[in-house]
Scaffold this motif. Structure first.
Motif, PDB file in Angstrom:
ATOM      1  N   THR A 146      34.536  51.259  27.008  1.00  0.00           N
ATOM      2  CA  THR A 146      34.262  51.680  28.377  1.00  0.00           C
ATOM      3  C   THR A 146      34.365  50.460  29.291  1.00  0.00           C
ATOM      4  O   THR A 146      34.314  49.305  28.820  1.00  0.00           O
ATOM      5  N   PRO A 147      34.486  50.659  30.610  1.00  0.00           N
ATOM      6  CA  PRO A 147      34.516  49.494  31.509  1.00  0.00           C
ATOM      7  C   PRO A 147      33.285  48.604  31.348  1.00  0.00           C
ATOM      8  O   PRO A 147      33.396  47.372  31.361  1.00  0.00           O
ATOM      9  N   GLU A 148      32.109  49.212  31.190  1.00  0.00           N
ATOM     10  CA  GLU A 148      30.898  48.419  31.033  1.00  0.00           C
ATOM     11  C   GLU A 148      30.888  47.645  29.726  1.00  0.00           C
ATOM     12  O   GLU A 148      30.364  46.521  29.662  1.00  0.00           O
ATOM     13  N   GLU A 149      31.458  48.216  28.665  1.00  0.00           N
ATOM     14  CA  GLU A 149      31.538  47.493  27.389  1.00  0.00           C
ATOM     15  C   GLU A 149      32.518  46.329  27.480  1.00  0.00           C
ATOM     16  O   GLU A 149      32.257  45.252  26.934  1.00  0.00           O
ATOM     17  N   PHE A 150      33.644  46.518  28.171  1.00  0.00           N
ATOM     18  CA  PHE A 150      34.526  45.384  28.429  1.00  0.00           C
ATOM     19  C   PHE A 150      33.769  44.302  29.193  1.00  0.00           C
ATOM     20  O   PHE A 150      33.875  43.104  28.886  1.00  0.00           O
ATOM     21  N   GLY A 151      32.996  44.725  30.221  1.00  0.00           N
ATOM     22  CA  GLY A 151      32.205  43.767  30.981  1.00  0.00           C
ATOM     23  C   GLY A 151      31.193  43.042  30.125  1.00  0.00           C
ATOM     24  O   GLY A 151      30.950  41.840  30.293  1.00  0.00           O
ATOM     25  N   TYR A 152      30.603  43.761  29.174  1.00  0.00           N
ATOM     26  CA  TYR A 152      29.615  43.169  28.257  1.00  0.00           C
ATOM     27  C   TYR A 152      30.250  42.082  27.398  1.00  0.00           C
ATOM     28  O   TYR A 152      29.704  40.972  27.274  1.00  0.00           O
ATOM     29  N   VAL A 153      31.411  42.377  26.804  1.00  0.00           N
ATOM     30  CA  VAL A 153      32.066  41.384  25.946  1.00  0.00           C
ATOM     31  C   VAL A 153      32.517  40.184  26.777  1.00  0.00           C
ATOM     32  O   VAL A 153      32.383  39.029  26.351  1.00  0.00           O
ATOM     33  N   LEU A 154      33.036  40.437  27.966  1.00  0.00           N
ATOM     34  CA  LEU A 154      33.412  39.333  28.852  1.00  0.00           C
ATOM     35  C   LEU A 154      32.207  38.478  29.206  1.00  0.00           C
ATOM     36  O   LEU A 154      32.297  37.248  29.290  1.00  0.00           O
ATOM     37  N   ALA A 155      31.072  39.134  29.429  1.00  0.00           N
ATOM     38  CA  ALA A 155      29.851  38.395  29.748  1.00  0.00           C
ATOM     39  C   ALA A 155      29.388  37.559  28.567  1.00  0.00           C
ATOM     40  O   ALA A 155      28.961  36.405  28.731  1.00  0.00           O
ATOM     41  N   LYS A 156      29.459  38.126  27.346  1.00  0.00           N
ATOM     42  CA  LYS A 156      29.089  37.359  26.157  1.00  0.00           C
ATOM     43  C   LYS A 156      29.971  36.117  26.033  1.00  0.00           C
ATOM     44  O   LYS A 156      29.497  35.030  25.702  1.00  0.00           O
ATOM     45  N   ARG A 157      31.263  36.295  26.312  1.00  0.00           N
ATOM     46  CA  ARG A 157      32.178  35.163  26.283  1.00  0.00           C
ATOM     47  C   ARG A 157      31.818  34.148  27.369  1.00  0.00           C
ATOM     48  O   ARG A 157      31.805  32.941  27.119  1.00  0.00           O
ATOM     49  N   ALA A 158      31.530  34.636  28.565  1.00  0.00           N
ATOM     50  CA  ALA A 158      31.214  33.747  29.680  1.00  0.00           C
ATOM     51  C   ALA A 158      29.967  32.918  29.396  1.00  0.00           C
ATOM     52  O   ALA A 158      29.893  31.737  29.745  1.00  0.00           O
ATOM     53  N   LEU A 159      28.979  33.512  28.737  1.00  0.00           N
ATOM     54  CA  LEU A 159      27.745  32.795  28.427  1.00  0.00           C
ATOM     55  C   LEU A 159      27.974  31.709  27.381  1.00  0.00           C
ATOM     56  O   LEU A 159      27.256  30.706  27.354  1.00  0.00           O
ATOM     57  N   VAL A 160      28.976  31.898  26.522  1.00  0.00           N
ATOM     58  CA  VAL A 160      29.289  30.892  25.498  1.00  0.00           C
ATOM     59  C   VAL A 160      30.124  29.755  26.077  1.00  0.00           C
ATOM     60  O   VAL A 160      29.858  28.581  25.826  1.00  0.00           O
ATOM     61  N   PHE A 161      31.149  30.104  26.867  1.00  0.00           N
ATOM     62  CA  PHE A 161      32.118  29.109  27.317  1.00  0.00           C
ATOM     63  C   PHE A 161      31.929  28.654  28.763  1.00  0.00           C
ATOM     64  O   PHE A 161      32.641  27.748  29.219  1.00  0.00           O
ATOM     65  N   GLY A 162      31.000  29.257  29.479  1.00  0.00           N
ATOM     66  CA  GLY A 162      30.776  28.854  30.868  1.00  0.00           C
ATOM     67  C   GLY A 162      31.950  29.170  31.776  1.00  0.00           C
ATOM     68  O   GLY A 162      32.217  28.450  32.736  1.00  0.00           O
ATOM     69  N   GLU A 163      32.651  30.258  31.476  1.00  0.00           N
ATOM     70  CA  GLU A 163      33.841  30.639  32.225  1.00  0.00           C
ATOM     71  C   GLU A 163      33.533  31.903  33.035  1.00  0.00           C
ATOM     72  O   GLU A 163      32.950  32.850  32.514  1.00  0.00           O
ATOM     73  N   ASP A 164      33.946  31.920  34.290  1.00  0.00           N
ATOM     74  CA  ASP A 164      33.682  33.074  35.156  1.00  0.00           C
ATOM     75  C   ASP A 164      34.966  33.868  35.353  1.00  0.00           C
ATOM     76  O   ASP A 164      35.807  33.495  36.167  1.00  0.00           O
ATOM     77  N   PRO A 165      35.140  34.977  34.633  1.00  0.00           N
ATOM     78  CA  PRO A 165      36.381  35.738  34.759  1.00  0.00           C
ATOM     79  C   PRO A 165      36.452  36.589  36.012  1.00  0.00           C
ATOM     80  O   PRO A 165      37.530  37.092  36.357  1.00  0.00           O
ATOM     81  N   SER A 166      35.339  36.760  36.698  1.00  0.00           N
ATOM     82  CA  SER A 166      35.319  37.671  37.843  1.00  0.00           C
ATOM     83  C   SER A 166      36.238  37.211  38.970  1.00  0.00           C
ATOM     84  O   SER A 166      36.675  38.025  39.789  1.00  0.00           O
ATOM     85  N   VAL A 167      36.560  35.921  39.017  1.00  0.00           N
ATOM     86  CA  VAL A 167      37.430  35.417  40.082  1.00  0.00           C
ATOM     87  C   VAL A 167      38.863  35.890  39.906  1.00  0.00           C
ATOM     88  O   VAL A 167      39.678  35.774  40.834  1.00  0.00           O
ATOM     89  N   TRP A 168      39.196  36.425  38.721  1.00  0.00           N
ATOM     90  CA  TRP A 168      40.568  36.884  38.462  1.00  0.00           C
ATOM     91  C   TRP A 168      40.748  38.368  38.716  1.00  0.00           C
ATOM     92  O   TRP A 168      41.879  38.852  38.706  1.00  0.00           O
ATOM     93  N   PHE A 169      39.669  39.108  38.923  1.00  0.00           N
ATOM     94  CA  PHE A 169      39.792  40.553  39.055  1.00  0.00           C
ATOM     95  C   PHE A 169      40.474  40.937  40.358  1.00  0.00           C
ATOM     96  O   PHE A 169      40.145  40.423  41.436  1.00  0.00           O
ATOM     97  N   THR A 170      41.423  41.855  40.254  1.00  0.00           N
ATOM     98  CA  THR A 170      42.015  42.463  41.445  1.00  0.00           C
ATOM     99  C   THR A 170      41.423  43.841  41.693  1.00  0.00           C
ATOM    100  O   THR A 170      41.592  44.399  42.779  1.00  0.00           O
ATOM    101  N   SER A 171      40.741  44.392  40.686  1.00  0.00           N
ATOM    102  CA  SER A 171      40.117  45.710  40.799  1.00  0.00           C
ATOM    103  C   SER A 171      38.635  45.573  41.125  1.00  0.00           C
ATOM    104  O   SER A 171      37.889  44.951  40.367  1.00  0.00           O
ATOM    105  N   PRO A 172      38.173  46.144  42.246  1.00  0.00           N
ATOM    106  CA  PRO A 172      36.731  46.070  42.552  1.00  0.00           C
ATOM    107  C   PRO A 172      35.888  46.800  41.512  1.00  0.00           C
ATOM    108  O   PRO A 172      34.751  46.410  41.253  1.00  0.00           O
ATOM    109  N   GLN A 173      36.430  47.851  40.903  1.00  0.00           N
ATOM    110  CA  GLN A 173      35.682  48.565  39.859  1.00  0.00           C
ATOM    111  C   GLN A 173      35.491  47.683  38.624  1.00  0.00           C
ATOM    112  O   GLN A 173      34.480  47.776  37.934  1.00  0.00           O
TER     113      GLN A 173
END
Length: 293
Positions: free
Chosen positions: A172-199
């Motif tokens: 689901t979109p929220e599960e993708f967000g969850y895995v991205l967040a888990k990655r971000a917490l490990v690597f200190g990377e913010d993927p949200s700056v790359w999103f073109t979709s507000p959803q």
């Protein structure tokens, strides 16, 4: 692929997602996971309408091969009518044939997302890492692609409004967000700056909140008051069936009480003695955890 159909939301596959993260660390090792600290860059998978369709798809596929460190895998991309978004033929190699849905001829910005998933199938095939069952294996593939730095493209392909919807992948979109967040917490990377979709951004924010809750479960010291109170009650009862909580108490051969709980980073279970403040180190992902047992 949800195309103008209903998009599932929430966390129905969360247990499998967590199992997939654990499996990645076990199969790859901490050191190998750390080599994926940098995600696929948007510029490397950009696809303009003026680009040649087949040459552009080959270029993006090669970028996925490079990112996943598959030097001897040569992807050959074609397009045809099909129900699913894409398909990959997993042969002995060295060539891997990837078919993309014809819709990507006119939705070129999402070709990178489809290839992130399909080339991950190749990567997992070479690792000999799989889950039983087609759906579970697809969830593993989505999770691995996202945790290893290419799956932000899959979440960014999610778009939904009152008239239409689109989503790629099995999470689901929220599960993708969850895995991205888990990655971000490990690597200190913010993927949200790359999103073109507000959803996609909204789903990532929700996923981050869920990931943060993993870090706030007892016996971790970051747990809230309600969780700590429930933990204290369960501790008094000792070994037994604790329901609805991630921790479990057990006794050792000497009669001392121990508690086991999932690591908030990789979800491998950790077992420590019940004796107040304890610092634990996960042997799988090397996360150091402050606990109040």
């Amino acid at each position: 692929m949800a195309d103008d159909g209903p998009v599932e939301h929430g966390y129905p596959h969360l247990d499998t997602v967590r199992d997939a993260i654990t499996a990645l660390y076990k199969r790859l090792s901490y050191d190998t996971v750390q080599t994926f600290a940098t995600s696929v860059a948007p510029v490397d998978v950009a696809f303009a309408d003026t680009d040649d369709l087949h040459l552009g798809a080959q270029r993006v596929a090669r970028e996925m091969v490079r990112h996943y460190r598959l030097p001897d895998a040569r992807p050959i991309v074609s397009f045809r009518e099909m129900t699913h978004a894409a398909n990959v033929e997993l042969t002995a190699g060295p060539e891997y044939f990837i078919e993309l849905n014809d819709r990507f001829r006119t939705h070129r910005r999402d070709i990178g997302a489809a290839l992130a998933h399909e080339v991950m199938h190749v990567y997992l095939h070479r690792l000999d890492l799989s889950f039983p069952g087609t759906r579970e294996n697809e969830i593993l593939t989505d999770t691995a692609a996202t945790y290893l730095g290419a799956g932000w493209l899959l979440l960014d392909a999610y778009r939904e409004d009152s008239a239409s919807s689109q989503k790629l992948g099995y999470l689901t979109p929220e599960e993708f967000g969850y895995v991205l967040a888990k990655r971000a917490l490990v690597f200190g990377e913010d993927p949200s700056v790359w999103f073109t979709s507000p959803q996609a951004y909204t789903a990532y924010v929700k996923g981050m909140a869920q990931a943060r809750r993993d870090e706030q479960q007892p016996p971790l010291t970051a747990a809230g008051w309600v969780g700590r109170r429930r933990y204290a009650q369960d501790r008094r009862h000792g070994p037994g069936a604790q329901t609805g909580v991630p921790y479990a108490f057990s006794g050792d051969q000497g009669g001392s009480l121990r508690v086991s709980f999932p690591c908030p980073t990789c979800h491998q279970r950790i077992r420590v003695p019940v004796r107040g403040r304890v610092r634990a180190r996960c042997s799988l992902c090397r996360t150091v955890l402050e606990c109040d047992t």
